[in-house]
Design a protein around this motif. Structure first.
Motif, short mmCIF file in Angstrom:
data_model
loop_
_atom_site.label_atom_id
_atom_site.label_comp_id
_atom_site.label_asym_id
_atom_site.label_seq_id
_atom_site.Cartn_x
_atom_site.Cartn_y
_atom_site.Cartn_z
N ARG A 1 38.96 49.13 22.68
CA ARG A 1 39.60 47.89 23.14
C ARG A 1 41.01 47.81 22.56
NH1 ARG A 1 35.96 43.29 21.19
NH2 ARG A 1 35.19 44.87 19.74
N HIS B 1 32.46 51.41 38.61
CA HIS B 1 32.84 50.85 37.31
C HIS B 1 33.73 51.85 36.57
CE1 HIS B 1 32.51 49.28 33.21
NE2 HIS B 1 32.10 48.14 33.74
N HIS C 1 42.74 45.05 27.08
CA HIS C 1 42.20 45.95 28.08
C HIS C 1 41.30 46.97 27.40
CE1 HIS C 1 45.90 47.99 26.71
NE2 HIS C 1 45.28 49.13 26.99
N VAL D 1 41.33 46.71 33.16
CA VAL D 1 41.32 45.29 32.79
C VAL D 1 40.12 44.70 33.52
CG1 VAL D 1 42.53 43.10 32.88
CG2 VAL D 1 43.81 45.21 32.45
N GLY D 2 39.08 44.37 32.77
CA GLY D 2 37.83 43.99 33.41
C GLY D 2 37.29 45.19 34.18
N ARG D 3 36.97 44.99 35.43
CA ARG D 3 36.51 46.11 36.28
C ARG D 3 37.67 46.74 37.06
NH1 ARG D 3 30.84 46.46 37.45
NH2 ARG D 3 31.44 47.61 39.32
N ARG D 4 38.86 46.18 36.90
CA ARG D 4 40.02 46.69 37.64
C ARG D 4 40.55 47.95 36.98
NH1 ARG D 4 45.55 43.40 39.33
NH2 ARG D 4 46.72 45.22 40.07
#
Length: 208
Positions: A132, A44, A109, A83-86
């Motif tokens: 954020r 993560h 993001h 971006v999210g878990r990316r």
């Protein structure tokens, strides 16, 4: 100044140095700790920022001890854009930067910075800060012009909020200095809580 008041920053980042100076803190030494920053499988973004900041602090301390300078405060940080878990890379090529900016365009993001402090007594303290950020939808001209500026090079997510890309930010929730690379409130709090005299540097703008 006593030996225990010395602060070593485990980074060569001009942005982190400037942020510390903004808070009246002048590192006594820079000791960049080069690591393999590749995320672990399914890691993560929060975990990556914490792991790398700790690893940087510990590696720097190891090097300082070899130099006979282990009795110091060692401060390290690592910033991750996701971006999210990316997890987005620290852009080193034009293609990497272009891919990052296209992904960030018109969406939100998160920026995570792990901060790690090792005290002269060997205590290890950590904080993780999350901000954020929402970007405007970038036009082709804006994208090409920013890529042409070269400002993206070496920056997580392919941009630096303190530079030209600040004009892309529609909304920012949380710590601005965190997005730049070092959350000042949390960093100063860590140092102060463990006896580093942060305010000593505020008199006449210099320390010691």
């Amino acid at each position: 100044m006593s030996e225990s008041q010395k602060l070593v920053l485990a980074s060569g980042s001009p942005r982190r140095i400037e942020l510390l100076q903004q808070a009246g803190i002048e590192p006594d030494r820079l000791f960049p700790a080069d690591l393999d920053e590749t995320p672990l499988r399914a890691e993560h973004p929060r975990s990556l920022a914490k792991r790398l900041s700790k690893a940087k602090a510990e590696k720097a301390l190891q090097g300082l001890k070899a130099d006979g300078e282990g009795d110091v405060f060692v401060l390290a940080a690592d910033t991750v854009v996701a971006v999210g878990r990316r997890i987005l890379p620290k852009a080193e090529t034009l293609d990497e930067a272009s891919n990052c900016l296209r992904l960030l365009s018109g969406r939100s993001h998160r920026v995570y910075t792990g901060v790690c402090l090792i005290t002269p007594g060997g205590k290890l303290r950590q904080r993780l800060v999350e901000t954020r950020v929402r970007f405007k939808r970038l036009s082709r001209e804006e994208l090409d012009s920013y890529l042409g500026s070269g400002e993206w090079r070496g920056k997580a997510g392919g941009y630096g909020v303190q530079g030209l890309a600040g004009a892309f930010v529609v909304k920012l929730v949380g710590s601005y200095s965190n997005v730049v690379g070092l959350p000042l409130y949390e960093t100063v709090g860590l140092l102060s809580a463990d006896g580093y005299k942060v305010l000593a540097g505020w008199h006449a703008g210099v320390k010691g």
